[in-house]
Design an enzyme around this catalytic site. Sequence first.
Site, PDB file in Angstrom:
ATOM      1  N   ASP A  82       0.835  -1.204   0.000  1.00 22.20           N
ATOM      2  CA  ASP A  82       0.000   0.000   0.000  1.00 22.20           C
ATOM      3  C   ASP A  82       0.876   1.264   0.000  1.00 22.20           C
ATOM      4  O   ASP A  82       1.872   1.325   0.720  1.00 22.20           O
ATOM      5  CB  ASP A  82      -0.882  -0.041   1.262  1.00 22.20           C
ATOM      6  CG  ASP A  82      -2.054   0.921   1.194  1.00 22.20           C
ATOM      7  OD1 ASP A  82      -2.438   1.317   0.084  1.00 22.20           O
ATOM      8  OD2 ASP A  82      -2.599   1.243   2.269  1.00 22.20           O
ATOM      9  N   HIS A  83       0.501   2.248  -0.772  1.00 24.82           N
ATOM     10  CA  HIS A  83       1.134   3.588  -0.748  1.00 24.82           C
ATOM     11  C   HIS A  83       2.650   3.614  -0.687  1.00 24.82           C
ATOM     12  O   HIS A  83       3.234   4.216   0.225  1.00 24.82           O
ATOM     13  CB  HIS A  83       0.610   4.409   0.446  1.00 24.82           C
ATOM     14  CG  HIS A  83      -0.777   4.917   0.243  1.00 24.82           C
ATOM     15  ND1 HIS A  83      -1.083   5.942  -0.612  1.00 24.82           N
ATOM     16  CD2 HIS A  83      -1.942   4.519   0.788  1.00 24.82           C
ATOM     17  CE1 HIS A  83      -2.386   6.158  -0.582  1.00 24.82           C
ATOM     18  NE2 HIS A  83      -2.926   5.308   0.252  1.00 24.82           N
ATOM     19  N   ASP A 104       2.626   5.144  -5.249  1.00 22.14           N
ATOM     20  CA  ASP A 104       1.905   6.390  -5.001  1.00 22.14           C
ATOM     21  C   ASP A 104       2.789   7.589  -5.331  1.00 22.14           C
ATOM     22  O   ASP A 104       3.595   8.031  -4.529  1.00 22.14           O
ATOM     23  CB  ASP A 104       1.454   6.425  -3.533  1.00 22.14           C
ATOM     24  CG  ASP A 104       0.733   7.723  -3.181  1.00 22.14           C
ATOM     25  OD1 ASP A 104       0.603   8.603  -4.068  1.00 22.14           O
ATOM     26  OD2 ASP A 104       0.304   7.864  -2.027  1.00 22.14           O
ATOM     27  N   GLY A 181      -7.475   7.679   7.815  1.00 25.67           N
ATOM     28  CA  GLY A 181      -7.601   7.869   9.256  1.00 25.67           C
ATOM     29  C   GLY A 181      -9.049   8.032   9.672  1.00 25.67           C
ATOM     30  O   GLY A 181      -9.967   7.579   8.981  1.00 25.67           O
ATOM     31  N   GLY A 209      -9.384   5.191   2.176  1.00 22.30           N
ATOM     32  CA  GLY A 209     -10.026   5.871   3.308  1.00 22.30           C
ATOM     33  C   GLY A 209     -11.406   5.340   3.599  1.00 22.30           C
ATOM     34  O   GLY A 209     -12.344   6.092   3.848  1.00 22.30           O
ATOM     35  N   GLY A 210     -11.553   4.017   3.583  1.00 18.80           N
ATOM     36  CA  GLY A 210     -12.873   3.404   3.771  1.00 18.80           C
ATOM     37  C   GLY A 210     -13.419   3.494   5.186  1.00 18.80           C
ATOM     38  O   GLY A 210     -14.634   3.592   5.378  1.00 18.80           O
ATOM     39  N   ASN A 230     -10.301   0.034   0.489  1.00 19.07           N
ATOM     40  CA  ASN A 230      -9.231  -0.105   1.484  1.00 19.07           C
ATOM     41  C   ASN A 230      -9.734   0.154   2.896  1.00 19.07           C
ATOM     42  O   ASN A 230     -10.340   1.190   3.158  1.00 19.07           O
ATOM     43  CB  ASN A 230      -8.118   0.899   1.184  1.00 19.07           C
ATOM     44  CG  ASN A 230      -7.344   0.546  -0.063  1.00 19.07           C
ATOM     45  OD1 ASN A 230      -7.634  -0.429  -0.739  1.00 19.07           O
ATOM     46  ND2 ASN A 230      -6.340   1.345  -0.353  1.00 19.07           N
ATOM     47  N   THR A 233      -7.798   1.768   9.154  1.00 16.75           N
ATOM     48  CA  THR A 233      -8.012   2.259  10.521  1.00 16.75           C
ATOM     49  C   THR A 233      -8.910   1.324  11.336  1.00 16.75           C
ATOM     50  O   THR A 233      -8.637   1.075  12.521  1.00 16.75           O
ATOM     51  CB  THR A 233      -8.601   3.695  10.473  1.00 16.75           C
ATOM     52  OG1 THR A 233      -7.738   4.488   9.648  1.00 16.75           O
ATOM     53  CG2 THR A 233      -8.673   4.315  11.845  1.00 16.75           C
TER      54      THR A 233
HETATM   55 ZN    ZN Z   1      -4.776   4.934   0.996  1.00 16.66          ZN
END
Ligand code: ZN
Length: 282
Positions: A82-83, A104, A181, A209-210, A230, A233
């Site tokens: 990820d990222h 990213d 977040g 940012g789900g 995704n 958090t």
């Molecule tokens: Zn992300």
Amino acid sequence: MSYVNMKKILDNARKNHYAVGAFNIVNYLTAKAAVEAAEELEQPIILQTSVKTVKAFGITEMMSFLKPIAEQAKVEVAIHLDHSTDVAFTKACIDGGWSSVMYDGSQLALKDNIKNTKEIVAYAKPKQVTVEGELGAIVGVEDDIVVLAGNHAHAKPDDCRVYLKETEIDAFAPAVGTAHGVYKGEINIDYDLFDEINQFSFCPLVLHGGTGLTDEMFHRLIALGASKVNISTAIKIAYVQGMATYTKLNVDQNDPLKLDAFTKEQVKKVVTEHIRFFSLRN
Ligand SMILES: [Zn+2]
């Protein structure tokens, strides 16, 4: 074989109008909990690792416990980075056994983002590794990447067309107003923009940012074509709060295996809820 790259999982999701959950796992326990949840629901899953997590374990060490989980799963599992903002680190993970990576370059100028993403795609393709790319700025903190709310920028359709055509990525994350977040204040998602991009995008779209989006928001975005969602958090919260709850209830027990079993159930519960919802056919 159950260890696959993201393309097969996502193309099928896009065709059938559902989404696949990509869960940011942090260790063996959370990875195992996530895969068990997917197995019980008979749905594919993407195990996501942040750069920070991979660096905490080391590339070889992390893959040595993740790969057997994926290979022995009863459902299709992709392992996705990820990222990653670092070209060399992304390539090292491709060599290290990840079946999918996100490069990213969203904080770079468009032409530099295109150049680096192309380099990753050229490196990944011969190894059957899939690549996710991003345009625009998804606000919040993910790993050590901080994007301030004032710097938030939605992806521009014209840029997206150029980026997609040039890079030939396998999955695309355009910024449309979701955040990393825990959300502070109102969430403003540009559904029309998401729909417009999905109409011309040849590859499946990804929602970052789900955590914190309402069922209605998820439902709308998945109906519009989000194929990968995704969740990071919510997993962190389930893991840490699960441990806290257990130790509070069992102050003098000091039994690590029981603590792990309890915590794993809490993580599994959160993953199950999300997969169940995402996999509903729209
Ligand atoms: Zn992300």
